[in-house]
Design a protein around this motif. Structure first.
Motif, PDB file in Angstrom:
ATOM      1  N   ARG A 249       0.819  -1.207   0.000  1.00  0.00           N
ATOM      2  CA  ARG A 249       0.000   0.000   0.000  1.00  0.00           C
ATOM      3  C   ARG A 249       0.854   1.259   0.000  1.00  0.00           C
ATOM      4  NH1 ARG A 249      -3.734  -0.973   5.079  1.00  0.00           N
ATOM      5  NH2 ARG A 249      -1.944  -2.188   5.765  1.00  0.00           N
ATOM      6  N   ALA A 250       0.288   2.312  -0.594  1.00  0.00           N
ATOM      7  CA  ALA A 250       0.924   3.625  -0.530  1.00  0.00           C
ATOM      8  C   ALA A 250       0.494   4.324   0.747  1.00  0.00           C
ATOM      9  CB  ALA A 250       0.535   4.461  -1.737  1.00  0.00           C
ATOM     10  N   TRP A 251       1.378   5.179   1.262  1.00  0.00           N
ATOM     11  CA  TRP A 251       1.049   5.980   2.431  1.00  0.00           C
ATOM     12  C   TRP A 251       0.680   7.389   1.982  1.00  0.00           C
ATOM     13  CZ3 TRP A 251       4.771   5.046   7.162  1.00  0.00           C
ATOM     14  CH2 TRP A 251       4.749   3.674   7.501  1.00  0.00           C
ATOM     15  N   ARG A 252      -0.396   7.889   2.529  1.00  0.00           N
ATOM     16  CA  ARG A 252      -0.824   9.259   2.280  1.00  0.00           C
ATOM     17  C   ARG A 252      -1.034   9.949   3.618  1.00  0.00           C
ATOM     18  NH1 ARG A 252       0.783   7.881  -1.951  1.00  0.00           N
ATOM     19  NH2 ARG A 252      -0.351   7.683  -3.919  1.00  0.00           N
ATOM     20  N   ARG A 253      -0.826  11.236   3.619  1.00  0.00           N
ATOM     21  CA  ARG A 253      -1.062  11.994   4.841  1.00  0.00           C
ATOM     22  C   ARG A 253      -2.361  12.754   4.721  1.00  0.00           C
ATOM     23  NH1 ARG A 253       3.205  16.229   7.526  1.00  0.00           N
ATOM     24  NH2 ARG A 253       2.031  16.750   9.403  1.00  0.00           N
ATOM     25  N   ARG A 254      -3.214  12.638   5.709  1.00  0.00           N
ATOM     26  CA  ARG A 254      -4.460  13.396   5.693  1.00  0.00           C
ATOM     27  C   ARG A 254      -4.122  14.888   5.696  1.00  0.00           C
ATOM     28  NH1 ARG A 254      -8.648   9.780   6.888  1.00  0.00           N
ATOM     29  NH2 ARG A 254      -8.028   7.921   8.080  1.00  0.00           N
ATOM     30  N   ASP A 255      -4.782  15.629   4.849  1.00  0.00           N
ATOM     31  CA  ASP A 255      -4.371  17.003   4.564  1.00  0.00           C
ATOM     32  C   ASP A 255      -5.477  17.985   4.944  1.00  0.00           C
ATOM     33  OD1 ASP A 255      -2.838  19.094   3.674  1.00  0.00           O
ATOM     34  OD2 ASP A 255      -3.331  18.799   1.557  1.00  0.00           O
ATOM     35  N   PRO A 256      -5.537  18.437   6.195  1.00  0.00           N
ATOM     36  CA  PRO A 256      -6.612  19.348   6.611  1.00  0.00           C
ATOM     37  C   PRO A 256      -6.360  20.775   6.147  1.00  0.00           C
ATOM     38  CG  PRO A 256      -5.115  19.006   8.423  1.00  0.00           C
ATOM     39  CD  PRO A 256      -4.629  18.123   7.300  1.00  0.00           C
ATOM     40  N   ASP A 257      -7.420  21.562   6.191  1.00  0.00           N
ATOM     41  CA  ASP A 257      -7.326  22.982   5.887  1.00  0.00           C
ATOM     42  C   ASP A 257      -6.649  23.677   7.072  1.00  0.00           C
ATOM     43  OD1 ASP A 257      -7.700  25.676   5.462  1.00  0.00           O
ATOM     44  OD2 ASP A 257      -9.822  25.529   4.980  1.00  0.00           O
ATOM     45  N   PRO A 258      -5.496  24.306   6.870  1.00  0.00           N
ATOM     46  CA  PRO A 258      -4.793  24.968   7.992  1.00  0.00           C
ATOM     47  C   PRO A 258      -5.666  25.984   8.723  1.00  0.00           C
ATOM     48  CG  PRO A 258      -3.373  24.846   6.069  1.00  0.00           C
ATOM     49  CD  PRO A 258      -4.732  24.426   5.616  1.00  0.00           C
TER      50      PRO A 258
END
Length: 602
Positions: free
Chosen positions: A23-32
């Protein structure tokens, strides 16, 4: 904390395009901006605010998410198709003194649903019997012989819970022999509902409730509200207290968690508040069962329900007397509860032994056949495989191969295979099984997106597998692309403290729709690795500065990630969930490993 600005959403986090699990790893990307608003407006820590924002919890909705209430989220019972008709039919029967019986599924959700109704009727001074079919001799759901038995027992109204939505023929037979039926269910169903007094199911075509993620226990909880409302209108509570539904929130939570429903909206509120009620241990059966499972925890989490209570209740329907779970959850007698809890605990030990043998044989069959990567669904069947554990085994195989799996036990005398399936997120297995039934490939079958049950003729299995494989190919391809490890926070072992873990408790309960936060650790070495019974792996993840974190990988030993840990490899990236580690009063944390990446083996 080593948690800088997030990369592009499509970029591989820590460079992990393909981990040892593929699997690929992704980082959850919230609105700053939302992160800042949560920190400043609600006093949350930055890591917690970041995780909440990444899950779509805005500052304006933070209070409703962190402190949900029934008043704010409870749906109008009338928004459920047939709910008002169900309440009227039940109260009509009660008013005339008609004999009311419950028909419940044999799993946790069925037992909890039945117990909710038993307790509501008991509050009105009435005991209602519960019929639970035997998994091996009767199979799932209402049947013609079952209704004949209920008729012989004097039943005039039968309320089915967690089953019945697809039992058109059996319900028609009930009508023919003079039994009224009310169906309370949540499984996927056909366009034409059974012909009866009412069919309440948020997944029924035409139902506008928007509550399709509820377990059956959640639907029953709403039914109780409808019964209270109709009862008030009829003056039913003029001489007795109206039942307070809040006292039974623990049963609603039990069904939601053990049926692996999406914990969003009203369902999350039920579960959150239900866990709080469960922690008061007012239901004697749940208290007794938790005591035999290891003692009463200070704070009850969804994991206690899913891994301690649920399997023991399910053991009754899998390899024991099917009605034990409903009896345990319905009794108010502590002595009876203690005796039932002991029985269920023993049955669970036996279930684990049976499950291990079937799992070993099923995995061997999958590996012998080969070609797993090219198939969108795995279907295996074996003679003598216990029908009570095939669903659990399907779940284990799904975890390993990360695609839908159906495991079936073969009855060579009858010439049929009876199986259970578990699906991968994004793949609607229940819908495919329904289509297979409509195509004439099944003798019986149904379910929901993540799970199914079916019965097929032995000679139809190859055609069934080919049909499901073709039907799910597109969904599985999309699911494979979406099957990433979504990292919430990057930390150093030294920063993985109990205080950090406790700060995330505000997000509970965790489950589908509200996943437990995933923490990543980079550049760590697996020190002191040890192989445990059951194929588990223990080690210490040690950073270059010498700080370390205890870690465990469940059933990981024979997989690439476990092999890397057991070899003592260094320079690893490891992702997992932080858990309390309270052994000998240490109040620490340990990591339950989800995935491992070794850059040298990328």
């Amino acid at each position: 904390m080593a948690d800088g600005a997030p990369p592009r959403p499509d970029a591989a986090f820590l460079g992990v395009e393909r981990s040892l699990s593929g699997r690929a790893w992704r980082r959850r990307d919230p609105d700053p901006a939302e992160v800042r608003a949560l920190v400043q407006g609600h006093g949350l820590s930055e890591p917690l605010a970041r995780v909440l924002a990444a899950r779509g919890v805005a500052a304006a909705g933070a209070v409703a998410f962190l402190s949900p209430t029934l008043r704010e989220s409870f749906p109008d019972p009338s928004s459920f198709l047939d709910m008002d008709a169900a309440a009227a039919a039940i109260l009509d029967a009660h008013a005339t003194g008609a004999s009311i019986h419950l028909f419940a599924d044999y799993d946790v959700d069925g037992a909890a649903s039945a117990a909710l109704l038993v307790r509501w009727f008991r509050a009105l001074g009435r005991e209602v019997p519960v019929y639970v079919p035997d998994r091996l001799t009767e199979g799932y759901g209402p049947s013609v012989p079952a209704f004949d038995r209920l008729k012989a027992a004097g039943a005039e109204l039968v309320i089915t819970v967690d089953c019945g939505a697809a039992a058109n023929a059996a319900v028609a037979h009930a009508a023919a022999i003079g039994i009224k039926v009310v169906v309370i269910d949540h499984h996927l169903m056909r366009e034409d509902p059974p012909a009866c007094a009412a069919v309440v199911n948020p997944n029924r075509p035409g139902c506008g409730s928007g509550q399709g993620n509820l377990a059956a226990a959640g639907v029953v909880f709403v039914l109780l509200a409808a019964l209270n409302r109709e009862g008030r209108r009829r003056g039913l509570f003029a001489d007795r207290p109206e039942p307070d539904l809040r006292q039974w929130l623990d049963l609603a939570a039990l069904g939601a968690i053990c049926d692996v429903t999406a914990l969003t909206g009203f369902n999350r509120t039920l579960t959150r508040l239900g866990l709080g009620m469960l922690g008061q241990w007012r239901t004697p059966g749940l208290k007794a069962l938790m005591e035999v499972a290891g003692g009463l925890p200070d704070t009850v989490a969804a994991s206690h329900v899913g891994f301690a209570l649920g399997p023991r209740i399910n053991a009754a329907g899998r390899i024991g007397r099917a009605d034990l779970g409903a009896r345990l959850l319905s009794t108010d007698d502590p002595a009876e509860a203690a005796a039932l809890a002991q029985q269920l605990d023993q049955l669970n030990r036996e279930r684990r032994e049976v499950e291990a043998a079937v799992a070993e044989a099923a995995m061997a069959q999958v590996e012998a056949r080969g070609g797993v990567d090219s198939r969108s669904v795995i279907l295996v069947a074996g003679e003598g495989w216990h029908a009570g554990v095939v669903g659990v085994v399907a779940g284990r195989l799904r975890e390993r191969w990360r695609k839908p799996v159906i495991v079936a036990g073969v009855d060579p005398v009858a010439g049929v295979a009876r199986g259970s399936g578990r699906s991968q997120s994004g793949v609607n297995l229940g819908g495919a099984v329904q289509a297979a039934w409509e195509a004439g490939l099944l003798l019986a079958g149904g379910g929901h997106a993540m799970a199914c049950g079916l019965t097929a003729a032995l000679d139809a299995l190859p055609a069934l597998e080919a049909f499901l494989d073709a039907r799910l190919a597109g969904q599985q391809a999309e699911a494979r692309q979406a099957d990433t490890v979504d990292i919430d926070v990057l930390v150093e072992p030294a920063a993985a403290t109990r205080a950090l873990l406790d700060s995330f408790n505000a997000m509970q309960p965790f489950g589908p729709g509200n996943p437990e936060p995933l923490f990543a650790f980079s550049g760590v070495t697996a020190r002191d690795p040890a192989l445990m019974n059951g194929g588990h792996v223990r080690c210490r993840l040690t950073a270059p500065d010498g700080s370390a974190l205890r870690a465990v990988g469940w059933r990981l030993a024979d997989q690439p990630g476990g092999e890397a840990l057991l070899s003592g490899a260094g320079g690893l990236a490891v992702a997992g969930r932080l858990k309390p580690d309270d052994w000998n009063g240490r109040r620490g944390v340990q990591l339950e490993i989800e995935d491992v990446h070794d850059p040298r083996r990328a």
